[in-house]
Every structure is written in structure tokens, then in C-alpha cells.
Design an enzyme around this catalytic site. Structure first.
Site, PDB file in Angstrom:
ATOM      1  N   ARG A  83       0.485  15.057  12.333  1.00  0.00           N
ATOM      2  CA  ARG A  83       0.823  14.531  10.949  1.00  0.00           C
ATOM      3  C   ARG A  83       1.097  15.945  10.170  1.00  0.00           C
ATOM      4  O   ARG A  83       0.671  16.042   9.387  1.00  0.00           O
ATOM      5  CB  ARG A  83      -0.091  13.853  10.254  1.00  0.00           C
ATOM      6  CG  ARG A  83      -0.403  12.594  11.171  1.00  0.00           C
ATOM      7  CD  ARG A  83      -1.049  11.563  10.219  1.00  0.00           C
ATOM      8  NE  ARG A  83      -0.339  10.731   9.737  1.00  0.00           N
ATOM      9  CZ  ARG A  83      -0.324   9.740   8.752  1.00  0.00           C
ATOM     10  NH1 ARG A  83      -1.838   9.366   8.716  1.00  0.00           N
ATOM     11  NH2 ARG A  83       0.337   9.026   8.025  1.00  0.00           N
ATOM     12  N   LYS A  91       0.736  -1.095  -0.192  1.00  0.00           N
ATOM     13  CA  LYS A  91      -0.332   0.034   0.093  1.00  0.00           C
ATOM     14  C   LYS A  91       0.836   1.369  -0.104  1.00  0.00           C
ATOM     15  O   LYS A  91       0.691   2.244  -0.816  1.00  0.00           O
ATOM     16  CB  LYS A  91      -0.688  -0.041   1.237  1.00  0.00           C
ATOM     17  CG  LYS A  91      -1.455   1.414   1.515  1.00  0.00           C
ATOM     18  CD  LYS A  91      -2.480   1.322   2.761  1.00  0.00           C
ATOM     19  CE  LYS A  91      -1.579   1.976   3.834  1.00  0.00           C
ATOM     20  NZ  LYS A  91      -1.543   3.346   4.123  1.00  0.00           N
ATOM     21  N   ASN A  92       1.843   1.272   0.851  1.00  0.00           N
ATOM     22  CA  ASN A  92       2.565   2.805   1.090  1.00  0.00           C
ATOM     23  C   ASN A  92       3.479   2.990   0.010  1.00  0.00           C
ATOM     24  O   ASN A  92       4.121   3.936  -0.387  1.00  0.00           O
ATOM     25  CB  ASN A  92       3.103   2.551   2.476  1.00  0.00           C
ATOM     26  CG  ASN A  92       2.184   2.812   3.606  1.00  0.00           C
ATOM     27  OD1 ASN A  92       0.972   2.996   3.462  1.00  0.00           O
ATOM     28  ND2 ASN A  92       2.678   2.522   4.690  1.00  0.00           N
ATOM     29  N   ARG A 119      -9.128   0.303   3.769  1.00  0.00           N
ATOM     30  CA  ARG A 119      -8.480   1.172   2.963  1.00  0.00           C
ATOM     31  C   ARG A 119      -7.004   0.502   2.733  1.00  0.00           C
ATOM     32  O   ARG A 119      -6.229   0.882   1.842  1.00  0.00           O
ATOM     33  CB  ARG A 119      -8.106   2.375   3.931  1.00  0.00           C
ATOM     34  CG  ARG A 119      -9.171   3.459   3.775  1.00  0.00           C
ATOM     35  CD  ARG A 119      -8.700   4.681   4.438  1.00  0.00           C
ATOM     36  NE  ARG A 119      -7.445   5.079   4.479  1.00  0.00           N
ATOM     37  CZ  ARG A 119      -6.689   5.373   5.444  1.00  0.00           C
ATOM     38  NH1 ARG A 119      -6.837   5.583   6.693  1.00  0.00           N
ATOM     39  NH2 ARG A 119      -5.140   5.329   5.056  1.00  0.00           N
ATOM     40  N   ASP A 171       3.920   0.560  12.496  1.00  0.00           N
ATOM     41  CA  ASP A 171       2.726   0.010  12.009  1.00  0.00           C
ATOM     42  C   ASP A 171       2.166  -1.257  12.458  1.00  0.00           C
ATOM     43  O   ASP A 171       1.358  -1.681  12.136  1.00  0.00           O
ATOM     44  CB  ASP A 171       2.446   0.185  10.215  1.00  0.00           C
ATOM     45  CG  ASP A 171       2.949   1.516   9.662  1.00  0.00           C
ATOM     46  OD1 ASP A 171       2.344   2.396  10.442  1.00  0.00           O
ATOM     47  OD2 ASP A 171       3.424   1.695   8.508  1.00  0.00           O
ATOM     48  N   CYS A 224      -5.237   8.422   8.585  1.00  0.00           N
ATOM     49  CA  CYS A 224      -5.402   7.718  10.058  1.00  0.00           C
ATOM     50  C   CYS A 224      -5.264   9.070  10.971  1.00  0.00           C
ATOM     51  O   CYS A 224      -4.188   9.917  10.874  1.00  0.00           O
ATOM     52  CB  CYS A 224      -4.746   6.614  10.253  1.00  0.00           C
ATOM     53  SG  CYS A 224      -5.109   5.251   9.343  1.00  0.00           S
TER      54      CYS A 224
HETATM   55  N1  EPU Z   1       6.546  14.851  10.355  1.00  0.00           N
HETATM   56  C1  EPU Z   1       6.974  16.044  10.634  1.00  0.00           C
HETATM   57  N2  EPU Z   1       6.853  16.985   9.558  1.00  0.00           N
HETATM   58  C2  EPU Z   1       6.696  16.706   8.329  1.00  0.00           C
HETATM   59  C3  EPU Z   1       6.410  15.030   8.133  1.00  0.00           C
HETATM   60  C4  EPU Z   1       6.615  14.399   9.359  1.00  0.00           C
HETATM   61  O1  EPU Z   1       7.048  16.624  11.770  1.00  0.00           O
HETATM   62  O2  EPU Z   1       6.596  17.503   7.481  1.00  0.00           O
HETATM   63  C5  EPU Z   1       6.882  13.922  11.471  1.00  0.00           C
HETATM   64  C6  EPU Z   1       5.455  13.120  11.778  1.00  0.00           C
HETATM   65  O3  EPU Z   1       4.508  13.862  12.359  1.00  0.00           O
HETATM   66  C7  EPU Z   1       5.938  11.828  12.331  1.00  0.00           C
HETATM   67  C8  EPU Z   1       7.069  11.385  11.734  1.00  0.00           C
HETATM   68  O4  EPU Z   1       7.749  12.709  11.137  1.00  0.00           O
HETATM   69  O5  EPU Z   1       5.888  12.276  13.601  1.00  0.00           O
HETATM   70  C9  EPU Z   1       7.295  10.564  10.601  1.00  0.00           C
HETATM   71  O6  EPU Z   1       6.434  10.712   9.507  1.00  0.00           O
HETATM   72  P1  EPU Z   1       6.449  10.410   8.246  1.00  0.00           P
HETATM   73  O7  EPU Z   1       6.467  11.396   7.323  1.00  0.00           O
HETATM   74  O8  EPU Z   1       7.731   9.472   7.893  1.00  0.00           O
HETATM   75  O9  EPU Z   1       5.123   9.525   8.035  1.00  0.00           O
HETATM   76  P2  EPU Z   1       4.270   9.504   6.775  1.00  0.00           P
HETATM   77  O10 EPU Z   1       4.928   9.476   5.518  1.00  0.00           O
HETATM   78  O11 EPU Z   1       3.159  10.413   7.203  1.00  0.00           O
HETATM   79  C10 EPU Z   1       4.401   6.844   6.244  1.00  0.00           C
HETATM   80  C11 EPU Z   1       3.251   5.701   6.222  1.00  0.00           C
HETATM   81  C12 EPU Z   1       2.875   5.449   7.431  1.00  0.00           C
HETATM   82  C13 EPU Z   1       3.852   5.235   8.397  1.00  0.00           C
HETATM   83  C14 EPU Z   1       4.908   6.282   8.473  1.00  0.00           C
HETATM   84  C15 EPU Z   1       6.118   5.912   9.409  1.00  0.00           C
HETATM   85  C16 EPU Z   1       2.341   6.085   4.147  1.00  0.00           C
HETATM   86  C17 EPU Z   1       1.228   6.802   3.192  1.00  0.00           C
HETATM   87  N3  EPU Z   1       2.307   6.291   5.547  1.00  0.00           N
HETATM   88  O12 EPU Z   1       3.415   7.910   7.106  1.00  0.00           O
HETATM   89  O13 EPU Z   1       1.939   4.310   7.490  1.00  0.00           O
HETATM   90  O14 EPU Z   1       3.442   4.926   9.585  1.00  0.00           O
HETATM   91  O15 EPU Z   1       5.226   6.584   7.065  1.00  0.00           O
HETATM   92  O16 EPU Z   1       6.645   4.711   8.849  1.00  0.00           O
HETATM   93  O17 EPU Z   1       3.536   5.781   3.522  1.00  0.00           O
HETATM   94  C18 EPU Z   1       0.178   3.086   7.949  1.00  0.00           C
HETATM   95  O18 EPU Z   1       0.454   2.452   6.796  1.00  0.00           O
HETATM   96  O19 EPU Z   1      -0.719   2.636   8.801  1.00  0.00           O
HETATM   97  C19 EPU Z   1       0.751   4.236   8.059  1.00  0.00           C
HETATM   98  C20 EPU Z   1       0.335   5.161   9.127  1.00  0.00           C
END
Ligand code: EPU
Length: 420
Positions: free
Chosen positions: A122, A22-23, A397, A305, A117
Site C-alpha cells: 500500500r 464506508k469508503n 471498523r 473487497d 488493513c
Molecule cells: N497504489 C500504488 N501507489 C499509490 C496508491 C496505490 O502503487 O500511491 C497501488 C496499491 O498498492 C494497489 C492499487 O494501487 O495495488 C490500488 O490501490 P488504491 O489506491 O486504488 O486503493 P486504496 O485507495 O488504498 C481503496 C479502498 C479499498 C479498496 C481499494 C480498491 C478506501 C479507504 N479503501 O483503497 O478498500 O480495496 O480502494 O478498490 O477507500 C476495504 O474497504 O476493505 C478496502 C481495502
């Protein structure tokens, strides 16, 4: 209202085949619109709601999409530079990859703050910081972001946090920027490598994906290609945990075991017997589980996750297990529901202590987010009696054919309609 009804207590055998990640998929679909000539074919595309939501956006901006089982052909010849409305953006987190992709393609992107979620605040500040470094000027109108660049120019970007989303979004915006971009403290998740592989097959010049420094040499044009999406390590991990809880020689097939090392080593510490092959893992429920201590970390650390599903197994361990969540502020929303089923779990901020072993009993529980839902399904499988899992849209999802896959290995699980 659609719910899942699970009769617990069955032992599971047979094979579960893991779907495309998915991701990865949710980033590869927006990345495909960067092609200037020729269609992008994605293989091993999971049939999940997040894919459907991205398809709606593709359709809205004018892409021509052919969808068949497990594949998607995306022709972006007629894609237009359009504002992506809030109703599309808020359906999922990954809608924000259209920001990087539109910016890379048109030097202009208009999009609303993404959904997804509710597992934490975020923010997207690091994505925006990256776009600005490349020459983007950002205007914020309420929930809407407009990113505009006269020219995109390579830049040296340091991420304060190794963010998956920011790393991917910056790659998307930088592939056609003039000159060289470096991303330092880049995230190293396998999904990032998958996106870089797709972009390189389209003609991009990206090196270092999978390490903490990614270098992108901008190219003038990108073209179509065919790309197979990697297996979903979180889906695989979820089923391996379910196998550890109830498996009788349960085979999880189409996995890359290296992507799951943090989980498999924790399970082995917990006394779970695993047979790890080249592309499969066979798992058995042991006589007893030892407790474990887990801290979630960016890859290759223990995946956030998977901590929610793992906490279900920990309820069966002989002693206290501990989980420290370091990525998301709000990833214990499943805990009150597990406690309603009989678990004894204390949460203190971003830490939890799971006092085991406690038998679980079927009751009605509510899904608050995708992986919380997976945890509650796992709990229903080992609970005695009937568990009703509500709010299952979150689960659908992200888990392709979850009911069919679990039914095939012996779980008594049905999707049913009940009155609200
Ligand atoms: N963060 C910031 N600023 C930003 C971006 C991120 O402070 O501009 C913080 C976030 O708040 C968090 C940390 O950095 O505390 C890591 O966030 P990251 O950006 O790595 O997460 P994401 O890209 O939003 C993806 C996956 C998540 C998974 C995380 C961590 C997708 C669509 N989502 O999220 O997956 O938990 O990486 O591995 O790829 C799931 O599949 O259930 C899921 C939530």
C-alpha cells in the site's frame, strides 16, 4: 477479548438495510474541512470505528462536530494547520485524505504514514506525485510526511495505476489550486463520484468523475452544504453473498444495483436466483451452485473487497472455482482459516483455486483484515456447529451494526467476551 459467536445452519429471511458507504464517508469527512464558510452536513453516515477515528482527527485539528444517528455536521471555522500525530494516522488508511484536504486548505500538511488493513504494501507514491505536480514540496522524516506549497497550481497528472486514494487525494488538493487540473487514468469507483458531488455542492468545479479523465477548475472559496452518502456497495455485496449462501427470500435494501453488476452477474452464473429492483435485491439460496472464475479489477470490474466473502460461497460450488486477485498482494489471509473449517483451497501467489463442494464446520477462526472478517462471518453462518470469530475490531471498523442486522434476519450471532 470480544469475539463473535455464530451458530450456523439457519435460513435467513427479512430485510437488511444497507448503510452509507464506508469508503465514501472516510473521504467525505476530511473533504468537509475545505469549507471556508458554513458547515457541511453529511447524511447517511455509518456508525463504524473508521468514522470515529476520523472524528478524533477532526476534533484534534479544531473542527466543531455535531454527531447524531446517521448524520454529522462539521463546522471547520476553527480548524488549525497542525501536524496530525501518528497515533491518529495509523488507525486507518483513510487518515491520508487529511493530507490532500489540509494541503488544499492551508497549502501545508503534516501527517504520518496511514494504517489500515495489512492486505499489501500500500504505497502512497501516486498521491505524493500528484501533490508535487500541483506545486507541493515533500519532505519525508521517517514515517512522517510534510507537504508544503507556496502556491497550488493546476497541472496535468497521469496516474500509472488507477488508484482510488490518489484520485481522491489529488481532487482534494486541486479544488482550490489556481487554474485547471486534469487527472488521467483516474479511478472510476462510485465513491469518487460521491466525493466530487460533495465538493461540487461546496462550490468546486469538477467534471468527469466516474470516467478515467477528471477535470478540476480551481475555485477561490468553498462553502457548506448538505450531502447524502451513497449506499455501501461492499456491505450490500457481503449481505447478498450471505443471502446466496443461506437466504430464504432475503431482501437487501437501499442498494444501487448498478454498483454491484460484476457481483450479481457472477452470482447468476453460479445459479443464484436474484430479484433485482430499483433499490433492492432479493436473494435466495439455490439447490446447487456452479463454480465461477473471478478476476478482481478496478471498478466497474469485480471488486477486490468482495472476493474474500465470495470465496466462501465458492466452497459450496460443484467443481473448481478460481480467483485471481490483481489489486492487493495479500488478500488470501482468510484462506487458512476457511481451510480449518473444512474448505479445500489452494493459494498460489495472487491466485486461488477453491475445490468444492466441501461442508464447513464451526471452529475458532481469526480475522486478519476487514473483508476477511466478513468472509469468516459468512462461513460461520453456513457451517455446522459453533464458529468463534476473533479479532473482530477489523470487522467493526467497516460494518455498521453487523450483529443486529444479521440477528434481525435470523442469524444466531452474538458478541461475547471471552478470556484470552
Ligand atoms: N497504489 C500504488 N501507489 C499509490 C496508491 C496505490 O502503487 O500511491 C497501488 C496499491 O498498492 C494497489 C492499487 O494501487 O495495488 C490500488 O490501490 P488504491 O489506491 O486504488 O486503493 P486504496 O485507495 O488504498 C481503496 C479502498 C479499498 C479498496 C481499494 C480498491 C478506501 C479507504 N479503501 O483503497 O478498500 O480495496 O480502494 O478498490 O477507500 C476495504 O474497504 O476493505 C478496502 C481495502
Amino acid at each position: 477479548m470480544e469475539v463473535l459467536e455464530i451458530e450456523g445452519g439457519k435460513r435467513l429471511s427479512g430485510t437488511i438495510r444497507v448503510s452509507g458507504a464506508k469508503n465514501s464517508c472516510v473521504a467525505l469527512i476530511p473533504a468537509s474541512i475545505l469549507s471556508d464558510e458554513g458547515a457541511v452536513t453529511l447524511l447517511n453516515v455509518p456508525e463504524i470505528k473508521d468514522t470515529d477515528s476520523l472524528n478524533e482527527i477532526l476534533d484534534f485539528i479544531g473542527a466543531d462536530v455535531e454527531r447524531s444517528t446517521e448524520s454529522m455536521v462539521i463546522d471547520s471555522t476553527n480548524v488549525e494547520d497542525k501536524e496530525i500525530p501518528e497515533e491518529f494516522a495509523k488507525k486507518l488508511r483513510a487518515s491520508y485524505y487529511f493530507m490532500g484536504a489540509m494541503l488544499g486548505k492551508f497549502k501545508h500538511a503534516e501527517l504520518y504514514f496511514p494504517g489500515g488493513c495489512a492486505i499489501g504494501e500500500r504505497p502512497i507514491n501516486l498521491h505524493l506525485k500528484g501533490f508535487e505536480a500541483l506545486g507541493g514540496v515533500i519532505t519525508n522524516e521517517g514515517k512522517k510526511y510534510i507537504v508544503d506549497a507556496k502556491e497550488l497550481k493546476g497541472a496535468e497528472i497521469y496516474l500509472d495505476i488507477a488508484s482510488v486514494g490518489a484520485t481522491i487525494n489529488i481532487m482534494l488538493a486541486a479544488v482550490k489550486a489556481k487554474g485547471i487540473t486534469t487527472i488521467e487514468n483516474a479511478a472510476r469507483e462510485p465513491e469518487i463520484v460521491d466525493v466530487a458531488m460533495l465538493l461540487n455542492s461546496m462550490g468546486a468545479k469538477i467534471e468527469g468523475a466516474g470516467t478515467n479523465k477528471i477535470t478540476i477548475e480551481g475555485v477561490k472559496k468553498l462553502h457548506g452544504c448538505s450531502h447524502e452518502i451513497i449506499p455501501d456497495r461492499v456491505e450490500a455485496g457481503t449481505y447478498i453473498i450471505i443471502g446466496a449462501a443461506a437466504g430464504n427470500y432475503l431482501k437487501i435494501d437501499n442498494v444501487i444495483p448498478q454498483h454491484l453488476e460484476a457481483l450479481t452477474s457472477t452470482l447468476e452464473e453460479m445459479n443464484v436466483e436474484l430479484d433485482i429492483g430499483d433499490d433492492y435485491i432479493i436473494v435466495n439460496k439455490p439447490d446447487k451452485y456452479y463454480p465461477a472464475v473471478v478476476k478482481t479489477l478496478p471498478y466497474p470490474g469485480f471488486a477486490t473487497d468482495l472476493q474474500q466473502p465470495l470465496s466462501v460461497l465458492m466452497t459450496q460450488a460443484e467443481g473448481d472455482s478460481k480467483i485471481t486477485e490483481t489489486i492487493w498482494e495479500n488478500r488470501f489471509l482468510h484462506v487458512p482459516h476457511l481451510c480449518n473449517m473444512g474448505a479445500n483451497i489452494e493459494v498460489n501467489g495472487m491466485k486461488s483455486i477453491i475445490h468444492g463442494p466441501t461442508p464447513l464446520h464451526g471452529t475458532t477462526v481469526e480475522t486478519t483484515d476487514l473483508r476477511a472478517g466478513a468472509a469468516l462471518v459468512a462461513a460461520g453462518i453456513i457451517a455446522d456447529g459453533t464458529t468463534i470469530v476473533t479479532n473482530i475490531n477489523h470487522i467493526l471498523r467497516g460494518y455498521e451494526n453487523i450483529v443486529e442486522k444479521l440477528t434481525d434476519v435470523g442469524v444466531s450471532i452474538k458478541k461475547i467476551d471471552i478470556e484470552e
